[in-house]
Each structure stands twice: as C-alpha cells, then as structure tokens.
Design a protein around this motif. Structure first.
Motif, short mmCIF file in Angstrom:
data_model
loop_
_atom_site.label_atom_id
_atom_site.label_comp_id
_atom_site.label_asym_id
_atom_site.label_seq_id
_atom_site.Cartn_x
_atom_site.Cartn_y
_atom_site.Cartn_z
N LYS A 46 -9.79 9.33 5.79
CA LYS A 46 -8.89 8.30 5.36
C LYS A 46 -7.41 8.96 5.12
N ALA A 47 -5.91 8.37 5.02
CA ALA A 47 -5.47 8.61 4.31
C ALA A 47 -5.50 9.43 2.76
N TYR A 74 -3.13 19.29 6.01
CA TYR A 74 -2.64 18.22 6.05
C TYR A 74 -2.19 18.09 8.28
N HIS A 103 -0.27 7.32 2.40
CA HIS A 103 0.23 5.84 3.08
C HIS A 103 1.66 5.34 2.82
N ASP A 104 2.83 5.73 3.80
CA ASP A 104 3.76 4.65 3.60
C ASP A 104 4.27 4.54 5.30
N ASP A 105 4.62 3.05 4.98
CA ASP A 105 5.16 2.56 5.82
C ASP A 105 6.60 1.50 5.61
N TYR A 120 -3.49 12.25 6.02
CA TYR A 120 -4.33 12.75 6.35
C TYR A 120 -4.38 13.80 5.77
N ASP A 176 0.48 7.53 7.84
CA ASP A 176 -0.27 7.74 7.02
C ASP A 176 -0.35 9.72 7.32
N GLU A 212 0.80 -1.53 -0.08
CA GLU A 212 -0.08 -0.01 0.06
C GLU A 212 1.05 1.02 0.05
N SER A 213 2.29 0.91 0.01
CA SER A 213 3.15 2.22 -0.31
C SER A 213 3.30 3.15 -0.48
N THR A 225 10.30 5.58 10.01
CA THR A 225 9.49 6.00 9.18
C THR A 225 9.69 7.10 8.93
N LEU A 259 -0.54 14.52 10.71
CA LEU A 259 -0.07 13.54 10.70
C LEU A 259 -1.43 13.01 12.53
#
Length: 589
Positions: free
Chosen positions: A298-299, A240, A302-304, A261, A259, A68-69, A321, A242
């Motif tokens: 919802k983000a 935005y 998304h970057d994990d 937002y 994430d 999902e990143s 992260t 976090l």
C-alpha cells in the motif's frame, strides 16, 4: 515466490538524453512579446497549494487535488534552492555529454558511487548505462569511470533500454537498481538489482529474469541512510518504488505514478526477491505492517495532484503528476526523511518523520516553460547525496539534470547533463513571538534569513525585487502557463509584526505585467491569510495603466507572521505580473 506486478516499461538510455526531456514533441517558445520573451528563465518558490484565502497558497498550477493527497507540511519555515546548477563533476562548462540520472550512495571509503544513463561518463565512449566514482567535495569534484553496459545490467524487453534508478552502499557492498525504460520514456515494465563487492568495478545479477516485472515496483530508489548505510536503525535495506513509469507517462500508455511504495530486505539478501517485504499500511500505533507479497503493498505516499494543466505553447507537456524517479535521503541533522521529486517544469519536495510517513509536501519550485538557460533551469531525477549534507542538516546540495533536447537547453548544450549540483537550504520551523518594534525605516525584507517566494521567475533573478533598485531592472513571472494567481513575497525563520508593504512595478508589456486585483497576505502557523483594513495608495488600477516602475503603498491593520506577499490574478493575455522591488515595514499606521 512470484513478485511481479503490473506491466511498465522504462526505456532508452540514449533517448533519455532527453530523459526527463523525452519531450521530443515540444515546439518553440510562445511569443510573449518582443521584450518579455527572449529567454524563459526563472525559478520560483511555490509555498504549497491550497485555497487562496486561508491556506498555504492557491491551486494555481493544479488541475485537481485529491482529498487523499498529502497536506502541506509545517516542518520547515523557509526553503531556499538555487535557480540553477553551480558545480558539478567535472566543473560546469566543459559541455560534454557525461550523462544523466546519477542515483548515488556514500561509501565507507568516503567516495560517492553513482550511475548514469546515456553519456560518456568519465571516459570518451558513449554508454547507455555506466557506473562511476565521485571523489572530493562540491567545487572540487572528480569523476572516475568504473563499469558500463552489459557489465552493469540487461535489457529485458524489446524497444527498451536500461536505466539506473537507485544505489545503496551497505557494509562495503554496492547495490544498483537497473530498470527497463521504453524508448519513448513512457513505460517501465521491469527492473533488477546488480551487486558489486569490489567498489563498482565488476557486477553480478540474475541474467535469467528481472527481479520486478509487469510494471510493479519497477522504479526502485534505495533510501540513502548515510555513509555505508550507517544511519540505518536495523539490519534492513529500505527501498521505495513507483509502478508503471519513472514519471508521468506523457502518452498515457500506462497509468501515471501517483503512489510511492516502500519495501525492506535484510542487508545480506538484497538480491533475493523472496526476502523482500512490502509496507502494507500501518497499525494503530503508526507502525508499518510488512508482507512478503508484493500484491499486499500500500502506498506510503499518494499524490494525484497535477501541475501545469494548461500551457500556451502547442506541443509542450502539461497536466503532469508529481511523483517521479528522484531520491529519498535520511537527513541525520534534522532527523527527517526527504523525498525530492520533479515534473517537467518543477521540483517537488516532501518530508516525513519516518520512512513510512506520514509524508507531507514541503514545497515546489517552479522553473517555468522552456527554453531554460544556464542561469535558470530545473531538472529531472533530483536527489540529495547524503555526503553533502551539513552536520546540522540545514545546508545540502541538490543533484539534477537537464538534457539538450525538447526545449530544455539548446541542442548540444550539456551544461547540466552531468553530475550537477545546486545549493539547497532548509530552515526548520520554530514558533516565535515577534520581537520588532515600530520602526518606519526598518525594511524587514533586508533581515537575515529572508527567502523570496514567488509564483515563478521568468529570467531567474529573484534577487531583483529585494536589492533596492527601483528602476533599470525587473523580474516577471511569465511561465508559459495560463495561471489564475501570481504572488511576490518573503518568508522568514522567525515572526515579525508588519503593517505595510511597498510594491514597485517592473516592466509592462502588451500581453501582461500587471495584477487584475491586488491583495496582501500574511503567513502565520503555516497558513496564508488576507490582511484586514487594506488601503492602497495611489489606487491600483488593475490593468496595464498601473505603469512600469511605479510605486504603490499597501497599508493594512497590524499583523504578525513569518511571511508576507502581494497576490492576485495576473493580467494580460499571457497572465503574468512584473516587479522591481518589494519592501516590508512595521510602524506606518
């Protein structure tokens, strides 16, 4: 309407003097070897992450990557950012702790308004938070103190301090997002927004309760829509956020931010929390669905991914992260949205065609392990002030800070602990056909627009491997990390034919400097791919006997692309490679 989400604490201005520095646990630099480690100085352009053979680059600094990143984007062909800050307000060199963070906005009076944490700002008294006005242009910036302390914000939680995270200039009114940050910088539970109608001298805000609480949307970064918000397409202010913390929570007391937002609010209701709407995904046409319930957010990004999963020096931060308090700016010249984030050792860049996405990774710049120097350093709270973006959108200035703590800079060295800027240039990608004919004497590394790409640079001298000097100097990519790949190469804003690279090694050390294996990759259509028919002369041994300042010719079947690099596993106990020169030719075969 209750809008308070998860709990997070964002803290102390004073200690954030270690701000991104909050690395109070860090010990000294690892012993690379007598000659290789005097300073850990270098900057490197990581050209994106992915599989070693066919994608934009190897996962050399990642512990893992989620499906999902965001993917690596193809909007830019080259990204060139300076290895260190070059100008500031005031000019670099006064060694005064002016402060850090510096979120900013461009006002109708043509000044930049900004806020700082933990410094004297532009007077002589230390403040945990302050507001200032920056006048002029890079190279001739001037700062003026406007307000500070209780005038600007309030601490809502015990053992926390107030920090500025975002600013907006809208129709002559200034808005400042102020956050509670824990004294150890590892959680941020609350935030509110202050307002000024007299150009930053006095501020008003609700002193009874924060606007955002319990860790939900508590790192607020306003979208920079240009001078006095003139580029906004509608009547909204966009921001935005976090959750939980302003960057990776080093002690994992709260979840690390993965994430980003997005919210919007009518221009005349920015301080009314009931008027805020949160992006809750997109419809079939790619348009956002807005909700007045923060729980529905919802983000948009998304970057994990995690960088630096394993470092040599005990006590140094690792496995971080990539989403942090930075800045999001609309680049009018490119009609693109840019998000500048960072980690302990890197800058992380993202781009999108709209505020809500799709966001993609642009690049990462790796500055290596501590200590840094004036010639090579990264920084935290990275932003691109819209005032300093060129009309064509390609040239701009990146603002970031380094605190004299935790190993970043030596104690009491405030070189970049101020409103500090470095040049950044982005070239949009254009599909081109190669136009170069066979010419065994034409070194393509000398073409206009060439940008070096490397895993890291130890001493901050990326120009060393493209200056024609084969002896007497070299660069290496020691970065205090156990890494699995190193590379040195070039990208261009146009495509070339090529069939040979000439690699001259740099200095060799007992614990590294060589490749264990050596390959060549060419970038085409944003993808790095191994060349075919590779021949190396003389044979490359894959160990320290490769020797210092020795030249190897790597010929291959003719290929075309807008990038080329040598790549392989770095050798030695400290996993690094060295280089003196890299040349690129077409017409050798």
């Amino acid at each position: 309407m209750q809008r308070r989400g998860f709990h997070r604490q964002f803290g102390n201005a004073l200690r954030r003097t270690a701000s991104a520095c909050a690395r109070t646990r860090r010990s000294g630099i690892s012993s690379v070897t007598a000659g290789a480690v005097a300073l850990v100085t270098g900057a490197a352009l990581l050209t994106a992450y992915g599989s070693t053979a066919t994608n934009s680059g190897p996962d050399v600094s990642l512990a893992g990557k989620s499906a999902e990143s965001p993917p690596a984007g193809g909007y830019f062909s080259t990204v060139d950012v300076a290895t260190h800050a070059t100008v500031g307000a005031p000019a670099q060199g006064d060694n005064v702790n002016h402060g850090d963070l510096w979120p900013s906005c461009w006002a109708g009076d043509d000044n930049v308004y900004t806020a700082y944490g933990d410094g004297v700002g532009f007077d002589e008294t230390f403040h945990d938070i302050g507001v200032a006005r920056i006048s002029g242009d890079p190279g001739g910036l001037r700062g003026e103190q406007l307000a500070e302390g209780d005038q600007v914000g309030k601490v809502w939680n015990a053992d926390h301090t107030r920090k500025p995270t975002g600013m907006a200039c809208v129709d002559g009114t200034l808005y400042l997002a102020v956050q509670d940050l824990a004294l150890d910088f590892n959680d941020a539970p609350s935030a509110t927004i202050a307002k000024s109608t007299d150009q930053g001298r006095t501020w008003s805000f609700d002193k009874t309760a924060p606007m955002f609480d319990k860790g939900a949307f508590t790192t607020v970064m306003f979208l920079d829509y240009g001078k006095d918000y003139a580029e906004s397409p509608d009547g909204y202010v966009y921001a935005y956020g976090l959750d939980h913390n302003w960057r990776d929570s080093f002690n994992d007391r709260v979840p690390d931010p993965v994430d980003l937002y997005l919210a919007r609010v009518p221009k005349d209701k920015v301080q009314d929390e009931d008027a805020w709407q949160f992006a809750g995904g997109t419809d079939g046409a790619g348009k956002p669905a807005w909700s007045d319930r923060i729980e529905d957010r919802k983000a948009v990004l998304h970057d994990d991914r995690r960088v630096y999963p394993d470092v040599f020096t005990d006590g140094r931060q690792e496995n971080m992260t990539t989403l942090s308090q930075g800045g999001i700016v609309y680049n009018k010249g490119l009609d693109r949205y840019l998000y500048t984030s960072w980690t302990e050792y890197t800058f992380e860049f993202y781009e999108s065609p709209t505020p809500w996405g799709p966001w993609k990774r642009t690049d990462s710049r790796d500055f290596g392990g501590y200590p840094w120097t004036h010639d090579k350093h990264g920084g935290y709270a990275a932003t691109i002030p819209s005032k300093f973006i060129s009309a064509d959108g390609r040239s701009m200035w990146l603002q970031s800070n380094v605190c004299p703590c935790g190993g970043g800079f030596p104690e009491n060295d405030h070189y970049a602990y101020t409103y500090s800027l470095r040049p950044l240039r982005l070239e949009p990608y254009e599909k081109t056909a190669p136009g170069n004919d066979r010419d065994p004497r034409r070194n393509l590394a000398a073409e206009d627009g060439t940008v070096g790409v490397e895993r890291a640079t130890h001493f901050g001298n990326p120009g060393h491997y493209n200056d024609g000097q084969m002896t007497g100097q070299s660069e290496d990519d020691w970065n205090d990390e156990r890494k699995t790949a190193s590379w040195w190469g070039y990208t261009w804003p146009r495509s070339y034919r090529m069939d040979k690279v000439v690699y001259t090694t740099g200095n060799m050390y007992e614990d590294g400097g060589w490749f264990e294996d050596l390959r060549v990759q060419v970038r085409k259509d944003h993808t790095w791919t191994d060349v075919t028919g590779l021949r190396v002369s003389p044979d490359y041994p894959g160990d320290g006997s490769a020797g210092p300042h020795k030249t190897y010719e790597l010929s291959f079947d003719a290929a075309e692309g807008d990038g080329v690099r040598i790549i392989g596993a770095p050798g030695g106990t400290r996993t690094f490679t060295s280089i003196a020169e890299l040349e690129v030719y077409y017409g050798q075969n």
